[in-house]
Design a protein around this motif. Structure first.
Motif, short mmCIF file in Angstrom:
data_model
loop_
_atom_site.label_atom_id
_atom_site.label_comp_id
_atom_site.label_asym_id
_atom_site.label_seq_id
_atom_site.Cartn_x
_atom_site.Cartn_y
_atom_site.Cartn_z
N LEU A 92 0.83 -1.21 0.00
CA LEU A 92 0.00 0.00 0.00
C LEU A 92 0.86 1.26 0.00
CD1 LEU A 92 -2.82 -1.06 2.50
CD2 LEU A 92 -2.84 -1.13 -0.02
N LYS A 93 1.89 1.27 0.84
CA LYS A 93 2.77 2.44 0.90
C LYS A 93 3.55 2.60 -0.40
CE LYS A 93 3.38 2.48 5.93
NZ LYS A 93 4.35 2.38 7.04
N LEU A 94 4.02 1.47 -0.97
CA LEU A 94 4.76 1.55 -2.22
C LEU A 94 3.86 2.03 -3.35
CD1 LEU A 94 7.27 1.17 -3.92
CD2 LEU A 94 6.75 -1.27 -4.08
N GLN A 95 2.63 1.55 -3.38
CA GLN A 95 1.70 1.96 -4.44
C GLN A 95 1.43 3.45 -4.40
OE1 GLN A 95 0.46 -0.12 -6.97
NE2 GLN A 95 0.05 1.93 -7.78
N ALA A 96 1.30 3.98 -3.20
CA ALA A 96 1.07 5.42 -3.07
C ALA A 96 2.22 6.22 -3.67
CB ALA A 96 0.87 5.79 -1.60
N LYS A 97 3.44 5.76 -3.44
CA LYS A 97 4.61 6.44 -4.01
C LYS A 97 4.64 6.31 -5.54
CE LYS A 97 7.15 8.45 -0.86
NZ LYS A 97 7.51 9.88 -0.95
N LEU A 98 4.30 5.12 -6.03
CA LEU A 98 4.29 4.91 -7.48
C LEU A 98 3.25 5.81 -8.15
CD1 LEU A 98 4.65 1.02 -7.82
CD2 LEU A 98 6.35 2.75 -8.42
N ASP A 99 2.07 5.91 -7.52
CA ASP A 99 1.02 6.77 -8.08
C ASP A 99 1.49 8.21 -8.17
OD1 ASP A 99 -0.65 4.58 -8.24
OD2 ASP A 99 -1.72 5.01 -6.37
N ALA A 100 2.27 8.62 -7.20
CA ALA A 100 2.75 10.01 -7.18
C ALA A 100 3.84 10.25 -8.21
CB ALA A 100 3.26 10.37 -5.78
N GLU A 101 4.65 9.23 -8.50
CA GLU A 101 5.81 9.40 -9.37
C GLU A 101 5.52 9.17 -10.85
OE1 GLU A 101 8.82 10.62 -8.45
OE2 GLU A 101 7.80 10.97 -6.55
N GLY A 102 4.57 8.30 -11.17
CA GLY A 102 4.21 8.08 -12.57
C GLY A 102 5.12 7.11 -13.29
N ILE A 103 5.18 7.27 -14.61
CA ILE A 103 5.88 6.32 -15.48
C ILE A 103 7.39 6.32 -15.23
CG2 ILE A 103 6.35 5.67 -17.88
CD1 ILE A 103 3.48 5.22 -17.06
N GLY A 104 7.96 5.11 -15.26
CA GLY A 104 9.42 4.97 -15.24
C GLY A 104 10.07 5.14 -13.89
N ALA A 105 9.34 4.93 -12.82
CA ALA A 105 9.92 5.11 -11.48
C ALA A 105 10.95 4.02 -11.18
CB ALA A 105 8.82 5.08 -10.43
N VAL A 106 11.93 4.38 -10.36
CA VAL A 106 12.94 3.44 -9.89
C VAL A 106 12.71 3.22 -8.40
CG1 VAL A 106 15.40 2.98 -9.57
CG2 VAL A 106 14.60 4.17 -11.63
N VAL A 107 12.42 1.98 -8.05
CA VAL A 107 12.17 1.61 -6.65
C VAL A 107 13.42 0.94 -6.11
CG1 VAL A 107 10.74 0.24 -5.08
CG2 VAL A 107 9.71 1.30 -7.11
N THR A 108 14.07 1.57 -5.14
CA THR A 108 15.32 1.05 -4.59
C THR A 108 15.10 0.58 -3.17
OG1 THR A 108 16.59 2.59 -5.95
CG2 THR A 108 17.73 1.58 -4.10
N ILE A 109 15.54 -0.65 -2.90
CA ILE A 109 15.52 -1.20 -1.54
C ILE A 109 16.96 -1.27 -1.06
CG2 ILE A 109 14.78 -3.10 -0.08
CD1 ILE A 109 12.87 -3.95 -2.30
N PRO A 110 17.44 -0.24 -0.33
CA PRO A 110 18.83 -0.25 0.14
C PRO A 110 18.93 -0.91 1.51
CG PRO A 110 17.88 1.92 0.44
CD PRO A 110 16.76 1.01 -0.02
N VAL A 111 19.78 -1.92 1.63
CA VAL A 111 19.93 -2.64 2.89
C VAL A 111 21.41 -2.78 3.21
CG1 VAL A 111 19.21 -4.66 4.20
CG2 VAL A 111 17.91 -3.99 2.19
N MET A 112 21.84 -2.13 4.29
CA MET A 112 23.24 -2.13 4.66
C MET A 112 23.55 -3.06 5.83
SD MET A 112 24.48 -0.25 2.36
CE MET A 112 23.13 -0.75 1.30
N LEU A 113 22.63 -3.93 6.17
CA LEU A 113 22.85 -4.88 7.26
C LEU A 113 23.94 -5.86 6.90
CD1 LEU A 113 19.12 -5.56 8.16
CD2 LEU A 113 20.70 -4.01 9.32
#
Length: 474
Positions: A92-113
């Motif tokens: 749900l949270k990711l979809q809200a961001k995608l809706d705001a950004e539109g076409i061609g968005a880059v979704v990055t999951i940065p994990v430094m553990l």
């Protein structure tokens, strides 16, 4: 990562982490329809190794076009000496961001553990939603990153493998970057010894799987090149790195197109491949004595070092000799980093036992070669320049170079060659495409010499130019 919620930086990406809190897991049945929503807690301990008494949970900031959203939960478990971190993304949270950004968005999951295995987890409907807006998913760790366009997952085709009535939200997609197992590292070490190359970075496995209920399907082939970036240890001289390779479980080694890049004072191997597997980075310098003063010296030695072309022996390449159709099929397959085919080919004159059978099968499967009207491939026949350009033009489509080259004015391109009219009508468009892209030029006197046989040196140059202009190698 400390427990004070400090900002951690990796490359050009900022990630904010929350307090890490030990918890005692209470396993719950996870229904396929849970969708992996971390807010429900149903997936918090998914993937916890059996017998492990505790895990840690960390909130992870997911970036959409660099904009932060507290949409991820990382659960780290330990089994023996292996730590596994699973990052579950809130749809749900990711979809809200995608809706705001539109076409061609880059979704990055940065994990430094500090883990040995990292898994990014999303449900199938989320992948489909990302596909609909041409989004790209990036799993980024302290050791490597994996950049995967959502369209390359082909979630629709994956869902059909589980059944016709499967809901996408019930499919769990896992994108994994992990250290190769001890057994696989032994296979890689043996392959390095036999192949005469040095390993310059720890080997890593990149995998994509879809799970529905108790069934899991691995996605190991893509329609376009998918990028993996592997950090080079600081002690390694960047001038002593040749290429990335894939090592199969049986010890088979193949080149994959690789560039060495520098970012934030660190060096990385940027590996592009059409498959998933175990990837290593190697140093394999090779020179052929008989090209020392040849015009194609640089390309021949580069392609030899990258395991794309072979000499007639360890020191001799024989650059001016003609090349056969079988030899060219093997070179194009090795250069593009394709996995060798298996089993019988569709050509009557290519026996399964032939050294080139796997290459011919792969080249045919990817649409790079065709046989003749009689159903034969004619593996021992010499290859003409126009035949070679026809195959190269098809490879340009696979690497994306054809689209980048754009519309070609065949007549305009051919005006530069005094003998263009002698080319076969079936080959003219391919010749013009390759010429416009800068892959070929005329021989002496501005002659195309389309009917002449292509030489081994010319093929080495062709392959190098194809990969360079496709931005797949340096």
């Amino acid at each position: 990562v400390d427990a004070e919620g400090r900002v951690v930086k990796y490359g050009s990406v900022m990630a904010v982490v929350a307090v890490t809190t030990p918890v005692t897991p209470t396993p719950e049945p996870v229904s396929p329809g849970s969708g992996g929503n971390p807010s429900t807690g149903s997936n918090t301990n998914s993937g916890t190794p059996s017998g492990n008494p505790a895990s840690t949970v960390t909130n992870v900031i997911v970036l959409v076009n660099g904009k932060e959203e507290n949409a991820g939960t990382a659960t780290t478990t330990t089994s023996g000496n292996t730590k596994t971190t699973i990052i579950t993304v809130d749809p749900l949270k990711l979809q809200a961001k995608l809706d705001a950004e539109g076409i061609g968005a880059v979704v990055t999951i940065p994990v430094m553990l500090d883990s040995n295995i990292f898994v990014g987890e999303l449900n199938g409907q989320m992948i489909k939603n990302m596909e609909n807006v041409a989004a790209t998913l990036v799993l980024q760790t302290g050791k490597a990153s994996y950049t995967l366009p959502a369209s390359e997952i082909n979630i629709g085709a994956l869902a059909r493998q589980f059944g016709t009535s499967v809901k996408l939200e019930d499919i769990k997609l896992k994108i994994t970057i992990g250290e190769s197992s001890a057994a696989m590292n032994q296979v890689i070490a043996v392959a390095a010894s036999k192949g005469g190359f040095d390993l310059v970075a720890p080997s890593l496995d990149f995998t994509v799987t879809g799970t529905y209920g108790n069934s899991t399907v691995e996605i190991n082939r893509f329609d376009a090149y998918v990028k993996r970036t592997v950090e080079i240890p600081g002690a390694i001289d960047p001038n002593r790195i040749t290429t990335g390779i894939v090592v199969e479980p049986d010890g088979t080694v193949r080149h994959v197109p690789t560039q060495i890049i520098r970012e934030n004072n660190k060096y990385y191997a940027e590996i592009n491949s059409l498959t998933n597997s175990s990837y290593s980075v190697v140093w394999h310098p090779l020179t052929f004595a008989d090209v020392e003063k040849h015009w194609a010296k640089a390309a021949v030695n580069d392609m030899g070092s990258r395991l794309v072309i072979n000499g007639v022996n360890e020191t001799t390449f024989n650059p001016n000799a003609d090349i056969t159709r079988a030899e060219f099929a093997a070179i194009i397959v090795r250069g593009l980093g394709l996995r060798l085919g298996e089993g019988a080919t569709s050509f009557a004159d290519v026996p399964v036992s032939a050294w080139y059978a796997g290459a011919v099968q792969a080249a045919s499967e990817y649409g790079l070669i065709n046989g003749f009207e009689d159903g034969n491939f004619r593996p021992d026949a010499k290859l003409t320049r126009e035949q070679a350009m026809t195959i190269i033009a098809k490879a340009m489509k696979l690497t994306g170079l054809a689209d980048r080259t754009g519309t070609v004015d065949t007549a305009g391109v051919f005006a530069a060659f005094t003998d263009a009219g002698l080319a076969g009508s079936w080959a003219k468009d391919s010749l013009a495409l390759a010429a416009k892209a800068g892959l070929i030029s005329g021989r002496s006197g501005n002659k195309l010499e389309a009917k002449a046989n292509v030489t081994r040196a010319e093929v080495a140059v062709l392959m190098q130019r194809l990969l360079q202009k496709s931005d797949l190698i340096d």
